[in-house]
Design an enzyme around this catalytic site. Structure first.
Site, short mmCIF file in Angstrom:
data_model
loop_
_atom_site.label_atom_id
_atom_site.label_comp_id
_atom_site.label_asym_id
_atom_site.label_seq_id
_atom_site.Cartn_x
_atom_site.Cartn_y
_atom_site.Cartn_z
CD GLU A 306 0.07 -1.28 3.20
OE1 GLU A 306 0.17 -1.35 4.44
OE2 GLU A 306 0.21 -2.27 2.45
CG HIS A 330 -6.48 -5.22 1.20
ND1 HIS A 330 -7.15 -5.79 2.27
CD2 HIS A 330 -5.22 -4.98 1.66
CE1 HIS A 330 -6.34 -5.89 3.30
NE2 HIS A 330 -5.16 -5.40 2.95
CD GLU A 331 -2.56 -3.65 -1.33
OE1 GLU A 331 -1.98 -2.90 -0.53
OE2 GLU A 331 -2.66 -4.88 -1.14
CG HIS A 334 -3.68 -0.71 3.55
ND1 HIS A 334 -3.56 -0.81 4.91
CD2 HIS A 334 -3.57 -1.97 3.06
CE1 HIS A 334 -3.38 -2.08 5.24
NE2 HIS A 334 -3.40 -2.81 4.15
CD GLU A 353 -2.65 -5.52 6.49
OE1 GLU A 353 -3.62 -5.52 5.70
OE2 GLU A 353 -1.57 -5.01 6.20
CG ASP A 409 9.02 -18.16 17.51
OD1 ASP A 409 9.05 -17.82 16.31
OD2 ASP A 409 9.17 -19.33 17.90
CE1 TYR A 417 -3.85 -8.60 5.21
CE2 TYR A 417 -2.80 -10.02 6.83
CZ TYR A 417 -2.70 -9.10 5.80
OH TYR A 417 -1.47 -8.71 5.37
#
Length: 649
Positions: A306, A330-331, A334, A353, A409, A417
């Protein structure tokens, strides 16, 4: 970052790669930088950065860079305009990875630049090397002269043979999550936002673009200047250079791509201007002036990134029927959730997200209908349900409770999402769409150009939703969604009659009937084909696979979403007839989300492992460093080789 509604992603309580559902590997098992607190008590500590941004912050960045394809190197300088926050601070600490620092100077009050002492610490596997600059006079501007390494994790250098046109080399960046430090020394944390300018030189026949004010009419002359007046976090800093031309879509949108790809891309993404209009009607003005897209070579490791004003897009979503353009939605989304209102640290990745995935679904529904949006949502939620139970409790949670030690981790998953988007759908259902839309619009306005954490979101929601509409949602319910594992019982459900029909057709065949007739399947979209293949058993007989292939030509498909699911099934089932096409697919495409399931399936048997190693040896020159690290790690694990490090985010 995201590829499409159909793909996998990283967990909210982990280090995300960004907006793509085919998200980057997690940050790994790195300890926090030396001297940092062991418990995150607020948004003011980012365990993935050395920067002490509470003491001094970069307010503006001025880059002078030269693109050298022969050396696979960016070289030049970065000049920082600083805001000193701590009156006792006399050091500027920057994040770097594999950079060669040549000189550091600071500007005195009289305007003269003088040498500054600095120390470049040894490299830590995930975080890179801490650059400590001594600034006893607290210079308002400091300049670092440096150059990158050929193996910089945030850059990919492609030979002409690896491009669509085959005549000119290509270079592009991928800064998210913590790769910006490999091509610019920075406070590489989303807690620091800066404006920037850049002057970039390159070979004369190369077009250079950045996440800034690219001029659609720019002359290709090897000398380019850029300005980004809106402050951005470091992970949104981007650059690309190659044989690129522009095709307009609307007054403020268009496509950059190689000449052979640009018209196809512009046709596929023709609804972009409509997407901008729809999102503005829902959530307020688009604040970045232009929204252009750069279609990268197939080696791009993600579906999309994005970068403001210039989203990076994989060519694998250009399938000719606009069935995968939810990636563009979606992009674009953002531009409100992520670029405008940003997570304070990656441990709150759902704020980028999850919110973006919710907005994406609303854009898709507005332009393509509720049926299409529901199909994509059902596919995403089915994938979440299938995998969430195998994760640790921490990875199943959207965020980490304040005062709790964050997991270092990290695990990769679709939690940030799809559980994040599901959470917002829950709020929409409880409060009503009109009321929730108004809340979300005010949220974007209130926190514009800021980074926030989950606690801040809860506090804002308490004041502007719960208190305003009492009795609809409790604080306990908010906290359950954010901090508890699993999917709450309060999660709203949706169904898709079209996917139900696919289920019926698949079951009829598996029960001994005929395959769905082409008169039926000819009308299926990518979403229906994905659902059909995903619902097949873990393995089938070779005769069954051959029948499917004869009817629907899955082997050799040009649709990466179908290939991502078909080829692992073929491998698990011993359908060797697909091996040639599998090898060609893995060598042609470097997008992690599309190829990693097949590599995972291959390495499960000795014969498959041998094929995976053979293919990887041939594909390696065309893979992005992030993809290379991921495939190497899978192969090494299968061989019992613990010396290969987990890929760093």
């Amino acid at each position: 970052m995201r590829s499409s509604i159909l793909t996998l992603c990283l967990a909210g309580a982990t280090v995300l790669a960004g907006c793509s559902r085919d998200a980057a590997p997690p940050a790994g098992t790195a300890p926090a930088p030396e001297g940092t607190p062991t418990v995150q008590t607020s948004a003011h500590f980012d365990q993935h950065s050395y920067a002490e941004s509470g003491k001094v912050r970069i307010k503006d960045l001025a880059l002078e860079l030269a693109v050298d394809f022969d050396k696979k190197q960016l070289g030049g300088s970065a000049t920082y305009t600083l805001e000193w926050l701590d009156p006792q601070a006399t050091q500027l600490i920057l994040d770097t990875r594999d950079l060669t620092i040549e000189k550091v100077v600071g500007e005195r009050e009289d305007g003269k630049w003088v040498d500054l002492a600095y120390d470049l610490a040894g490299a830590q596997p995930t975080l890179g090397s801490k650059l400590t600059i001594e600034a006893p006079e607290r210079s308002q501007r400091i300049r670092v002269t440096y150059h990158t390494a050929p193996e910089a994790s945030g850059l990919q250098w492609l030979t002409p043979a690896m491009t669509e046109g085959g005549e000119q080399p290509f270079m592009f960046s991928q800064s998210q999550q913590i790769h910006a430090r490999s091509w610019v020394p920075l406070q590489d944390t989303p807690q620091v936002r800066f404006t920037y300018t850049a002057h970039v030189t390159s070979p004369e026949d190369v077009m250079v673009l950045m996440s800034a004010d690219n001029d659609p009419q720019a002359e290709r002359d090897g000398d380019y200047s850029f300005k980004m007046p809106q402050p951005i976090p470091s992970y949104l800093l981007a650059i690309a250079a190659g044989d690129l031309v522009f095709e307009p879509i609307g007054e403020r949108s268009g496509v950059w791509a190689e000449p052979a790809m640009v018209e196809k891309a512009a046709e596929e993404f023709a609804d972009t201007e409509k997407m901008i209009d729809v999102t503005e009607q829902l959530y307020g003005p688009y604040r970045w002036e232009r929204y252009d897209m750069l279609v990268l070579p197939p080696s791009f490791p993600y579906g999309g990134m994005e970068n403001p004003r210039l989203s990076f897009i994989t060519p694998t979503v250009i399938v000719g029927d606009k069935s995968l353009v939810s990636l563009i939605a979606h992009e674009l989304a953002h531009s409100w959730s992520g670029n405008l209102v940003t997570f304070a640290t990656a441990n709150h990745g759902w704020l980028n997200e999850g919110v973006t995935s919710y907005v994406e679904a609303r854009i898709v529904e507005a332009l393509y209908g509720k049926e299409r949006a529901d199909m994509e949502t059902v596919i995403a939620r089915n994938a979440l349900r299938e995998t969430i139970g195998d994760m640790s409790d921490a990875a199943q949670s959207l965020a980490i409770r304040p005062g709790v030690q964050p997991a270092v981790d990290a695990e990769g998953s679709e939690v940030a999402y799809d559980k994040g988007a599901w959470f917002l759908s829950f709020l929409e259902q409880r409060f009503g769409r009109t009321e929730f839309d108004a809340f979300l619009r005010e949220y974007f306005d209130h926190f514009a150009f800021q980074g926030i954490d989950s606690k801040t979101f809860i506090e804002y929601a308490e004041e502007n939703l719960l208190a305003k509409y009492p009795g609809k949602v409790t604080v306990a319910e908010l906290e359950q969604w954010l901090y508890e594992p699993g999917i709450p019982e309060s999660a709203p459900e949706i169904t898709s009659p079209r996917l139900d029909a696919v289920d019926t057709a698949r079951k009829a065949w598996l029960d001994g009937g005929d395959l769905p007739a082409t008169s039926v399947t000819d009308a299926w979209t990518t979403q229906e084909w994905v659902h059909f293949v995903e619902g097949l058993p873990e393995t089938l007989s070779t005769e069954q696979l051959a029948a499917l292939d004869k009817a629907y030509a899955f082997t050799g498909t040009a649709n990466g979403e179908v290939a991502q699911r078909w080829y692992p099934l073929a491998v698990r089932s011993g359908y060797d007839e697909a091996n040639e096409a599998i090898a060609a697919f893995l060598k042609r495409v470097g997008r992690r989300k599309l190829i990693m399931p097949t590599y995972d399936a291959l390495v499960a048997t000795p014969e498959g492992l041998a094929l995976a190693e053979q293919v990887m040896a041939e594909a390696r020159p065309g893979y992005h460093p992030i993809t290379t690290a991921s495939v190497d790690a899978v192969i090494a694990k299968a061989k019992g080789d613990d010396t290969v490090a987990k890929p760093a985010d």
